[in-house]
Each structure stands twice: as C-alpha cells, then as structure tokens.
Design a protein around this motif. Structure first.
Motif, PDB file in Angstrom:
ATOM      1  N   HIS A  58     -77.998  -0.927 -17.973  1.00  0.00           N
ATOM      2  CA  HIS A  58     -76.557  -1.195 -17.719  1.00  0.00           C
ATOM      3  C   HIS A  58     -75.789  -2.368 -18.238  1.00  0.00           C
ATOM      4  CE1 HIS A  58     -78.575  -3.345 -14.633  1.00  0.00           C
ATOM      5  NE2 HIS A  58     -77.636  -4.204 -14.780  1.00  0.00           N
ATOM      6  N   ALA A  59     -76.989  -3.159 -18.980  1.00  0.00           N
ATOM      7  CA  ALA A  59     -76.312  -4.563 -19.371  1.00  0.00           C
ATOM      8  C   ALA A  59     -74.957  -4.586 -20.029  1.00  0.00           C
ATOM      9  CB  ALA A  59     -77.732  -5.124 -20.196  1.00  0.00           C
ATOM     10  N   ASP A  60     -74.912  -3.706 -21.037  1.00  0.00           N
ATOM     11  CA  ASP A  60     -73.616  -3.777 -21.905  1.00  0.00           C
ATOM     12  C   ASP A  60     -72.794  -2.476 -21.563  1.00  0.00           C
ATOM     13  OD1 ASP A  60     -75.273  -1.324 -22.816  1.00  0.00           O
ATOM     14  OD2 ASP A  60     -75.217  -2.170 -24.930  1.00  0.00           O
ATOM     15  N   ASP A  61     -72.761  -1.869 -20.338  1.00  0.00           N
ATOM     16  CA  ASP A  61     -71.855  -0.846 -19.894  1.00  0.00           C
ATOM     17  C   ASP A  61     -71.400  -1.146 -18.608  1.00  0.00           C
ATOM     18  OD1 ASP A  61     -70.839   1.668 -19.092  1.00  0.00           O
ATOM     19  OD2 ASP A  61     -72.423   2.760 -20.286  1.00  0.00           O
ATOM     20  N   PRO A  62     -69.961  -1.583 -18.361  1.00  0.00           N
ATOM     21  CA  PRO A  62     -69.368  -2.013 -17.185  1.00  0.00           C
ATOM     22  C   PRO A  62     -69.325  -0.920 -16.158  1.00  0.00           C
ATOM     23  CG  PRO A  62     -68.310  -2.936 -19.175  1.00  0.00           C
ATOM     24  CD  PRO A  62     -69.457  -1.851 -19.575  1.00  0.00           C
ATOM     25  N   ILE A  63     -69.218   0.388 -16.637  1.00  0.00           N
ATOM     26  CA  ILE A  63     -69.157   1.630 -15.711  1.00  0.00           C
ATOM     27  C   ILE A  63     -70.525   1.815 -15.185  1.00  0.00           C
ATOM     28  CG2 ILE A  63     -68.697   3.905 -15.738  1.00  0.00           C
ATOM     29  CD1 ILE A  63     -66.826   3.448 -17.908  1.00  0.00           C
ATOM     30  N   LYS A  64     -71.764   1.725 -15.800  1.00  0.00           N
ATOM     31  CA  LYS A  64     -73.076   2.127 -15.393  1.00  0.00           C
ATOM     32  C   LYS A  64     -73.280   1.043 -14.417  1.00  0.00           C
ATOM     33  CE  LYS A  64     -75.395   4.594 -18.936  1.00  0.00           C
ATOM     34  NZ  LYS A  64     -76.501   4.404 -19.932  1.00  0.00           N
ATOM     35  N   PHE A  65     -72.888  -0.158 -14.736  1.00  0.00           N
ATOM     36  CA  PHE A  65     -73.167  -1.543 -14.008  1.00  0.00           C
ATOM     37  C   PHE A  65     -72.494  -1.203 -12.358  1.00  0.00           C
ATOM     38  CE2 PHE A  65     -71.917  -5.757 -12.741  1.00  0.00           C
ATOM     39  CZ  PHE A  65     -73.243  -6.243 -12.036  1.00  0.00           C
ATOM     40  N   ARG A  66     -71.252  -0.860 -12.543  1.00  0.00           N
ATOM     41  CA  ARG A  66     -70.579  -0.562 -11.359  1.00  0.00           C
ATOM     42  C   ARG A  66     -70.807   0.468 -10.498  1.00  0.00           C
ATOM     43  NH1 ARG A  66     -66.748   3.047 -10.206  1.00  0.00           N
ATOM     44  NH2 ARG A  66     -66.145   3.392 -12.120  1.00  0.00           N
ATOM     45  N   LYS A  67     -71.395   1.531 -11.032  1.00  0.00           N
ATOM     46  CA  LYS A  67     -72.331   2.702 -10.408  1.00  0.00           C
ATOM     47  C   LYS A  67     -73.310   2.212  -9.620  1.00  0.00           C
ATOM     48  CE  LYS A  67     -69.467   6.175 -11.115  1.00  0.00           C
ATOM     49  NZ  LYS A  67     -68.455   6.808  -9.887  1.00  0.00           N
ATOM     50  N   LYS A  78     -84.220  -6.816  -7.418  1.00  0.00           N
ATOM     51  CA  LYS A  78     -85.321  -5.871  -7.303  1.00  0.00           C
ATOM     52  C   LYS A  78     -85.162  -4.605  -8.164  1.00  0.00           C
ATOM     53  CE  LYS A  78     -86.619  -7.181  -2.491  1.00  0.00           C
ATOM     54  NZ  LYS A  78     -86.587  -6.716  -1.092  1.00  0.00           N
ATOM     55  N   ARG A  79     -84.226  -3.949  -8.289  1.00  0.00           N
ATOM     56  CA  ARG A  79     -83.880  -2.894  -9.063  1.00  0.00           C
ATOM     57  C   ARG A  79     -84.250  -3.480 -10.603  1.00  0.00           C
ATOM     58  NH1 ARG A  79     -81.412   2.170  -7.511  1.00  0.00           N
ATOM     59  NH2 ARG A  79     -81.239   2.169  -5.166  1.00  0.00           N
ATOM     60  N   LEU A  80     -83.780  -4.651 -10.841  1.00  0.00           N
ATOM     61  CA  LEU A  80     -83.764  -5.083 -12.129  1.00  0.00           C
ATOM     62  C   LEU A  80     -85.202  -5.158 -12.680  1.00  0.00           C
ATOM     63  CD1 LEU A  80     -81.576  -8.412 -12.846  1.00  0.00           C
ATOM     64  CD2 LEU A  80     -81.409  -5.955 -13.923  1.00  0.00           C
ATOM     65  N   GLY A  81     -86.302  -5.215 -11.935  1.00  0.00           N
ATOM     66  CA  GLY A  81     -87.718  -5.167 -11.911  1.00  0.00           C
ATOM     67  C   GLY A  81     -87.932  -6.304 -13.164  1.00  0.00           C
ATOM     68  N   THR A  82     -88.640  -5.757 -14.238  1.00  0.00           N
ATOM     69  CA  THR A  82     -89.084  -6.650 -15.352  1.00  0.00           C
ATOM     70  C   THR A  82     -87.964  -6.630 -16.093  1.00  0.00           C
ATOM     71  OG1 THR A  82     -89.985  -4.734 -16.331  1.00  0.00           O
ATOM     72  CG2 THR A  82     -91.778  -6.064 -15.097  1.00  0.00           C
ATOM     73  N   ASN A  83     -86.929  -5.867 -16.246  1.00  0.00           N
ATOM     74  CA  ASN A  83     -85.761  -6.018 -17.151  1.00  0.00           C
ATOM     75  C   ASN A  83     -84.918  -7.194 -16.705  1.00  0.00           C
ATOM     76  OD1 ASN A  83     -86.622  -3.774 -18.317  1.00  0.00           O
ATOM     77  ND2 ASN A  83     -85.451  -2.320 -16.857  1.00  0.00           N
ATOM     78  N   ILE A  84     -83.986  -7.230 -17.671  1.00  0.00           N
ATOM     79  CA  ILE A  84     -82.835  -8.438 -17.246  1.00  0.00           C
ATOM     80  C   ILE A  84     -81.609  -8.099 -17.841  1.00  0.00           C
ATOM     81  CG2 ILE A  84     -84.502 -10.516 -17.637  1.00  0.00           C
ATOM     82  CD1 ILE A  84     -83.463 -10.688 -20.619  1.00  0.00           C
ATOM     83  N   ASP A  85     -80.701  -8.605 -16.923  1.00  0.00           N
ATOM     84  CA  ASP A  85     -79.008  -8.380 -17.586  1.00  0.00           C
ATOM     85  C   ASP A  85     -78.835  -9.474 -18.433  1.00  0.00           C
ATOM     86  OD1 ASP A  85     -78.559 -10.610 -15.920  1.00  0.00           O
ATOM     87  OD2 ASP A  85     -78.100  -9.418 -14.242  1.00  0.00           O
ATOM     88  N   PHE A  86     -77.417  -9.293 -18.937  1.00  0.00           N
ATOM     89  CA  PHE A  86     -76.912 -10.365 -20.047  1.00  0.00           C
ATOM     90  C   PHE A  86     -77.044 -11.855 -19.332  1.00  0.00           C
ATOM     91  CE2 PHE A  86     -75.007  -6.954 -22.781  1.00  0.00           C
ATOM     92  CZ  PHE A  86     -76.146  -6.757 -23.615  1.00  0.00           C
TER      93      PHE A  86
END
Length: 976
Positions: free
Chosen positions: A306-315, A575-583
């Motif tokens: 969802h990092a570069d997708d505002p719609i996915k981020f809001r969902k 917690k849901r980010l886990g090992t990933n990161i956002d921008f």
C-alpha cells in the motif's frame, strides 16, 4: 621563544606609597620585559604574552606617580604603579617596540593565510562565482581568528605597504562580511545576467524572462523559486541543471533532481540529456530513500503493497478499524461514544453572526447523509440543529425507538399553529424538547440567553407555551438545553433524565458499523485516520506529544476522543507492516543513515520540483543530504498556492519557513536564503489569473506573490451558472454550447470537466464527448489535473454538503494536531485546490452550482472584484428570507405555481410568492416612497402593516374586494 630580558626595563616596585596604594590589590615585586612577554613577579609570577594584549601599553599620571595601563584581548584592564614617570615612559616605549616587532615576526609565518584571505576580500568586488554564504563562511571564520591574534594597525615600516593593505582587507572581511556579501551578490547577478544573455535567449523554446534567468544564476545555500501556475517552472529547473554543468560549477554526478512522480522525473532527465548530452540523476523521494537503504543495509525491508497506493492504504486502515480495533477491550464504548458525540466537528449557534451562517455550517458538516445537503441522523431523520443530531444519534445507538417532530397527540387550543415536539419516545410516550438556551449570570442573577440573532423574548415565550401544553395534557416532557452541551454534559444528563422511564439497549457494535458503512461514514473516517497517520509518522511525533498539542486546541474533548481510537489503529498498523516498511519509514531510516554517516552522498546541488508537496520526512532527508557537504545547496521550485496533497503527508510549512529549515549561516546570521518570484504566467488570461490570485490570497498565511498575466482579454472569462438540482446536465450542455459558439470552429479546442471527486463524472459523459468535432473533452478530478491545462474549464457540482467543495473531511481540524503549525484559516487546503482548478483554464472558467446549495467559494466569486458573470436563477442579496436571513430563490410549488423559497430550505421553511405582475422577482421597500414596496419590473404595492417582508394585494371576499398580505394565511395583515 626567547625569555632573556631586553636592554631596557626591569622595574623594581617598592616603597611605602606603593604599599599604601596597593593595600587591597595584588602587589608585584617587579615588572620584567622579555622578547615576547611581560612578567609580573609576585608570590606566583604572572606571565602575559604579547598576544594577550590588544593595545599598546599606556602611561597614566596619577596620585603618587605614574601608572602603566595594560588592556587585554578579553576586554579587561589592569594597571601597575605608582612608578617614576620617566621610568614608566621608558618601559612603555621599550615594551611597545617589542610588542610591534613580535607581531611583525609572527606575520612572516602567516604569509600564505594573509594572501588567501586578502584575495577573498578583493574577489568579492568582482566575484566570478555566486558568493553563497556557505562558500564565504569558512573564510570569515578564518579572518576573525586571524584578527583575534593580531593588532589592527601594525606600523607600515615594520611590515611594508602591501602587507599592510592585505591586513586591512582581512579586517574588513572580518568586521562586516554580510554587507560585503550583499554587494558582491548584486555585482555578480548584474554581470552574470549580461554575460549569459545569449544562453538564456536560446536555451528554451522562448527566451527566459528576467525572473527565470535570475532564478538560474542565483546560487544561495537555499534558493526558493516561487513558481505560480503557468509560470514556466519546468524551464527553470532544467535550465538550472544545464547551467551548473555548462559553467563547470558542478559535475553531472554531483547534481540530483527530485520530483514528486516517476513520470516527471523521467521527463526532466530526458530534457537535460537532450541539451547537455550527459546523464543527471532524477529520482522521486521514495526512490532516493530506497537507494540509500539498499546501499547501507544488507537486506533492506521491502516497501508495503500500500506504500504508493492511497486507496489501498485507506482500505487497510478501514480493515484495521473494523477487524482489529473493534475487538480490543474497552474499544467498543470508545467507538460508540465517538460516533455518538464527537465525529462531527462541533460549533454552536453562538459561534455565528446569523441563522443563515449557522444553516450553511450545518449543510457543510453533514457526514451521515449519503446524498443531499440536509442534516441527517444515523437513523436517517432530517433534523434542524447539531444538538438535536447528538440526541437522535444517542437514542438510536442506545436502542431507544423514537419519532422526530411527530404531531402532538392532543389538539392545542391556546395557539392556532400545529405543535410538533422535537422527539417522542415510542415505547414510553415520553416527549423531549431541546431548547437552544444558555445560562448567563448578570447582577448576581441567573438568566437564560439565546443566540444573538434569535428573538429572546419570543423564544422564552415559546418555551413556556410548550411546557404549559404538556402540563395541561398531563404528558411527560424531558427538557435538554444548549448550555448542557457547552458544559460537555448534554448526553450524560439526558441518560440520567431518562433513567426511570426507559432502559437503554445499545445496538451491537457491528450493527452500528454496518449502518455507518451504508452511509459512507466509515469511508470518511478512515480517510481522516489515514491522513492523520501519514502526517504523524512523517513528523516523528509521539502519542504523548499529540496529547499535549490537543490541550492547545479549541476542541480538547474531541481531540482526546480521536487519539483514543488512533493509538490502537497505529499500533495495529505497525504490527501489520511486519518486516515491510511504508514510505514514511523508508525516508526516516534513510535520513538516519545520512545523519550517522553510514551513507556518503555525492550530491552537492539538490534541485527539488513541486516543493510545496513534500512531507516533513522529505524535509528531514533534504537537510541530512545538505549537511553532508559544507558547500551543498538546496534549490526548491514550487507554489504554496498549489499545496493540495496534505492527505499524502505534504506539509506547507516547509515552504513557508523555507529559510529556517534549509537556509545557511554567516557571521551569526541564520536562515540565509533567496526567494525569487517568477511572477509571469503564460497560461491564464488576466480575467482568470488576477481573480484566482485574489481568491487564494484571502488566506493571509499564503506567501505573497505577484501575478503578471502574459495574455490579456477584454471579454469576461469567469461564468457562474446556477441550476436547479435536477437540471445539472442541462446546465452543462448549455455551457459547452456557449463555448462552441464562441470558438472559430477551425482549430481544436480543449475542455476540461473538473470535479472535486472522481465519482462526479457526468452520467452522459460519453455522449457529451461527441457534442462537437472540434472539441476535445476530458473529465478528471482536480487533483489529477494539476500540472495540466485546457482552453476552457468547467468545474462541476460546486456545491456545499457531504460531497461538496470545500470538503469538510479533508480540512478536519484534527489534522492540525500532527502539523507543525496550524494554518488557522477555514478551508485553507480546499481553497488552494479551488485555485488549482481555476488556473487550469487558459481562456474561460465556468462554475456549475446548485442554486439552493452553492459552495461558499462560488458565493465569494459573485463579488464584483472577481468580474464573474452570473447565469441562471440565484438568490439576490435584496431577496432575504425573513426567518433566517438566507437568499430567496425562485422555484416551483405544487401545481407548477411560481414560489420563492429560502436557500436553506433543508432547515428553514421561509417561502414567498413573487410579484403578481412579472412573476420573476420580489418587491422590496421603496426608499423613495414611504409605505410602498417596489418590484424591479416597476410595479408598486402598499407594504403590509403587520409584517416586514409582505405587501398588500387585492383579493375577493364575501363582502367584495379587500387588500391583504401576500403571505396570507401566515400573515393576517390587511389595509385599514
């Protein structure tokens, strides 16, 4: 250095007078002059090197003899004596001669430094490069250090005329570097602009303007180019990079271009490569952050989907709210209270100057209504006030069935009007009346007050009448008051008052969410949470810091309630980010690597496009990049008037405080930067560009800029088209036909249909695309249109309400908590978005608005200052509703008869028939003739003696003709 005594002085200090004068001071046995120092002998000898003294030793005559005066570099002074005058004078002459010789010898060792610093001074008279503060700063520091070691006026015969002049140059550089630099900058700019005139004439399709040229050659530590809509900012940023390379100021690999999107980065890179035949790095902030992480970390975390997708981020935020947060202990009651009491931003009737303004506010905050502009409860009832909304929602969410404004069960004999109480509880038969009164203590006595525009006496009479009705018919009435809401106890008190009559059965939380989801409320709330989260992370705030900031707002309870929801949302998100990161994580980690020196940047010129759109985390990354090299520069190009991406974390304060954030430092002066206003706009004609400037500048915190339109016209360019609710398609088609009629028919013309939201696309858009062969018609949201232009722009559905413009959701004051500084101006972001829409147009701008619910922005543009033409039926300022002060708009009543209705008809039932002669206007009081009302068509009527807005018309009665009020039967006024 040698410490052998010279041929002159070794003064013995003794005698009764010496002892007496120095009774309470340190007494020295003798004073000895050496080749590089003066030694004072006491119990512990004191040695003062010549460098310790800032002046020659002086001799002062005083009581008992003469005194040697010593002045140290730290400003302190001391004296020794009394001494015989001739002895003191001889010692001083010998010491001063040695003092000067000592410094003359030292200067021989500083020849290289003297030459370097003197050349820096002389180069400022005719600089070959822009004298940026960062370039001058190290030399100023060295010159000050030099001057601190040597006296100012060393005799010429000791050092020679040339060195004497060099030292004077160094002193001037040390004493006033700021003024010297200012003169040097002016000299450089003048010479460079003349020298590069041919380059600027041919580097682009058209010769660059003076301001564009100035932007390119200015090379301050931090340079901000204020590039208004259509001012040619792309030409500036590409020419800047080309100029740096061609003038050999930087190697291509030392230049970094940063843009907001991948496409823009690629376009800039290609333009530069075409002109220079060299590759310059052009990246987005996120690509830059990712590249730093890859070079520093062995296995850098992957960006979240969802990092570069505002719609996915809001969902995702919505999913967290509905699946994670709702299940946490204690959150059910917190969420229930939020949607019962705090979801809508609260203002009371007392916060407005008129009932009309209050009704406009109620229309704008409607978030429980899927369509329309009335104020709807979660249950779906249309209510008349915010506080009634709170009561209705509390009843519904607590499972208490009610009716809103039902007919009273008994006939009322004391008044002819139909009585409808605010609420009736179905099961218990209890009535609830909410009274808009507050308490006021005056002269020690408590009284009830109403909002300033409400007739207090009449309102209190109505309250007593309602009470008497219930007393007379023995029905139970529960009363609530506005002062309970202002005290924060309205719903708490209501629960206590109803305790013995009803048993609350709160609806299940999931049922509540299902209902809110149907209304679109969950989508809206998720949008606020998502924007808040991005700003929160970007600014590196903590929850505790947010709680402290809430205390400074005017809505503490709402802010605290929101943070109680946001905190678990944020924890679950992490917690849901886990090992990933956002921008936000990516940029903050990259910044940390730069600050710790784990990544060494080669970039010394950082050129940033769309500077108004960068987030706080981007700003921190820029500062870290700049700090890696003493001579690194930031060159930002942007327009704070077009800052419209706060939902993506952008922070307008980075532009407003550009110097503080990115500026250089010289001689104790901080925030050194340059700001250049491009001023010229090559897109919109003057009849659009100037009004757009006036509109956006209503917000006083926007940076003041000039607008000089290149294109001028004598024709009106802004059209406001009012239409009935069901006639928006007709209004759009007529607007397109007007554009077609004015066009030559030979060349293709471009038309943008712009809307605040994507879902506002006209249903017949595909059909409209074929309206004319020479029109290229496109639809898009205003956000998507940024950076684009069309000959004509039609802005759709510029109305108030839930999906209105301005949007109350995007401008929720909760977001101020995570911004460094509140803008403190209503609809600031939405005003900038409206400005963006206006400035997409080259030749004409048409605004389509519902005549009953027009946007506040449209109403503003009606003012003559904006030069707009108004088309379609709208309320005129002279047609004022007597009940609320709103405008009266001509419509149709049942049976197709014409009728003027109040624009606030969702809240106000004000109605009035038109003039019987023209049937298109309302007569108003004639200032020339007392006792008469005159219509714009010229017809004159006697005014009604019983009311202020009615006039008398002839009617037939059982006893013949008579004159009565046009408002009959609401008004019984007749002629005498």
């Amino acid at each position: 250095h040698s410490t052998e005594t010279t041929e002159v002085t070794n003064i013995q200090l003794s005698g009764f007078l010496y002892f007496l004068i120095n009774l309470f001071r340190v007494r020295y046995g003798r004073v000895v002059l050496t080749a590089d120092a003066i030694i004072l002998h006491a119990k512990v000898p004191y040695k003062f090197n010549f460098e310790d003294f800032s002046k020659e030793i002086a001799v002062r005559k005083g009581f008992g003899g003469s005194f040697l005066l010593f002045t140290r570099r730290n400003g302190s002074r001391f004296e020794i004596g009394p001494i015989n005058y001739h002895t003191a004078n001889s010692f001083a002459q010998s010491a001063n001669k040695g003092w000067w010789n000592h410094f003359a010898n030292l200067l021989e060792q500083e020849n290289r430094e003297i030459t370097t610093l003197s050349k820096v001074y002389t180069s400022l008279k005719n600089p070959r490069r822009y004298p940026a503060a960062c370039l001058l700063k190290p030399y100023v520091v060295r010159s000050k250090k030099f001057c601190s070691r040597f006296p100012k006026n060393i005799p010429k015969h000791l050092i020679g005329a040339e060195k004497k002049q060099q030292i004077e140059n160094i002193n001037k550089l040390a004493e006033n570097p700021t003024k010297l630099r200012e003169k040097a900058v002016k000299s450089y700019l003048k010479n460079e602009l003349e020298a590069k005139s041919d380059f600027f004439d041919h580097i682009s399709s058209y010769p660059l303007t003076h301001q564009q040229r100035l932007s390119v050659v200015t090379d301050e530590d931090a340079t901000l180019v204020l590039a208004g809509a259509g001012s040619g900012k792309t030409s500036v940023i590409t020419t800047k990079a080309i100029y740096l390379i061609k003038e050999k100021i930087r190697e291509p690999q030392e230049i970094l271009l940063i843009t907001y999107g991948k496409k823009a980065a690629e376009e800039l890179r290609e333009r530069i490569q075409k002109k220079c035949k060299v590759e310059v790095k052009a990246l987005t902030f996120h690509a830059l952050g990712n590249s730093i992480l890859k070079k520093v970390e062995t296995s850098p975390p992957a960006p979240a989907k969802h990092a570069d997708d505002p719609i996915k981020f809001r969902k995702l935020i919505q999913t967290i709210l509905l699946e994670d947060v709702i299940e946490q202990p204690g959150m059910e009651s917190i969420l229930r209270k939020w949607f019962e009491e705090f979801y809508l931003p609260y203002k009371s009737e007392w916060d407005f100057e008129s009932l009309n303004e209050y009704y406009h506010y109620l229309s704008s905050i409607n978030r429980y209504n899927k369509s329309g502009n009335d104020l709807r409860t979660i249950k779906g009832d249309k209510v008349r006030s915010y506080e009634e909304l709170l009561i209705a929602n509390w009843l519904f969410l607590n499972g208490i069935d009610y009716e809103y404004e039902p007919d009273y069960e008994f006939k009322t004999s004391s008044q002819s009007i139909l009585y409808r109480p605010d609420f009736k509880l179905v099961e218990s038969g209890i009535y609830i009346e909410h009274f808009g009164v507050r308490k006021k203590v005056q002269n020690g006595k408590e009284t009830l007050t109403t909002a300033p525009y409400i007739n207090r006496e009449q309102y209190l009479e109505q309250m007593e009448w309602k009470r008497s009705i219930h007393k007379e018919n023995e029905t139970k009435l529960i009363e609530t008051y506005s002062h309970e809401q202002s005290d924060g106890v309205l719903l708490t008190n209501l629960a206590k008052k109803l305790d013995q009559y009803v048993t609350p059965r709160p609806i299940p939380i999931k049922e509540m969410f299902e209902k809110l989801n149907e209304l679109g409320t969950i989508d809206q709330f998720s949008e606020i949470l998502a924007t808040f989260l991005r700003l929160f992370k970007s600014s590196s705030l903590t929850i505790s810091q947010c709680k402290e900031k809430v205390k400074q707002t005017n809505s503490v309870s709402r802010g605290i309630a929101f943070l109680k929801i946001f905190e678990p949302v944020y924890e679950s998100y992490q917690k849901r980010l886990g090992t990933n990161i956002d921008f936000e994580d990516m940029l903050l980690r990259a910044t940390k690597h730069l600050e710790e020196g784990k990544f060494k940047s080669r970039y010394r010129h950082i050129l940033v496009d769309e500077f108004q759109d960068i987030a706080t985390s981007c700003g921190k990354l820029l500062v870290a990049l700049k700090n890696q090299h003493e001579d690194a520069r930031i060159f930002g190009v942007g327009d704070d008037w077009q800052s419209i991406y706060r939902f993506n974390g952008s922070d307008i304060n980075l532009m407003r405080h550009f110097g503080t954030q990115f500026g250089g430092e010289l001689d104790g002066q901080a925030s050194i930067h340059s700001s250049i206003d491009l001023a010229n706009t090559f897109r919109s004609v003057d009849k659009i560009a100037i009004p757009a400037q006036k509109f956006v500048r209503r917000n006083p915190i926007q940076i003041d800029k000039q607008i000089i339109p290149f294109r001028k016209t004598d024709q009106t360019s802004i059209f406001i088209v009012y239409h009935a609710k069901m006639e928006k398609e007709k209004a759009l088609r007529e607007s397109l036909n007007r554009i077609i009629q004015k066009s030559s028919g030979e060349e293709t013309i471009t038309v943008f249909l712009l809307a605040r939201y994507n879902h506002k696309i006209p249903e017949n858009f595909e059909e409209l695309k074929g309206i004319s062969s020479n029109i290229k018609l496109e639809f898009m949201s205003i956000h998507k249109s940024k950076g684009l232009e069309a000959d004509h722009v039609i802005l759709l559905e510029v109305s108030s309400g839930k999906w209105g413009f301005p949007s109350e959701i995007e401008d929720d004051q909760l977001l101020d908590i995570v911004l460094p500084e509140s803008e403190g101006f209503s609809h600031a972001e939405e005003r900038r978005l409206f400005y963006v829409a206006m400035t997409r147009a080259k030749l004409s701008l048409t605004l389509l608005a519902d005549q009953k619910n027009p946007s506040t922005f449209v109403r503003e543009l009606e003012h003559s200052d904006y030069g707009a033409i108004i088309l379609g039926e709208t309320g005129s300022p002279s047609r004022i509703c007597s009940k609320c002060g709103g405008r009266m708009i001509l419509g149709t009543n049942t049976g197709s008869s014409l009728l003027f209705e109040c624009e606030n008809d969702n809240f106000c039932d004000g109605k009035l028939k038109p003039c019987q002669q023209c049937k298109s206007d309302i007569p108003i009081l004639d200032k020339q003739t007392k006792g008469q009302m005159k219509c714009s068509c010229g017809t004159v009527y006697p005014n009604c003696p019983a009311c202020t807005e009615g006039w008398l018309v002839k009617r037939e009665g059982p006893y013949g003709e008579f004159n009565s009020c046009i408002r009959f039967p609401d008004c019984k006024g007749k002629s005498k």
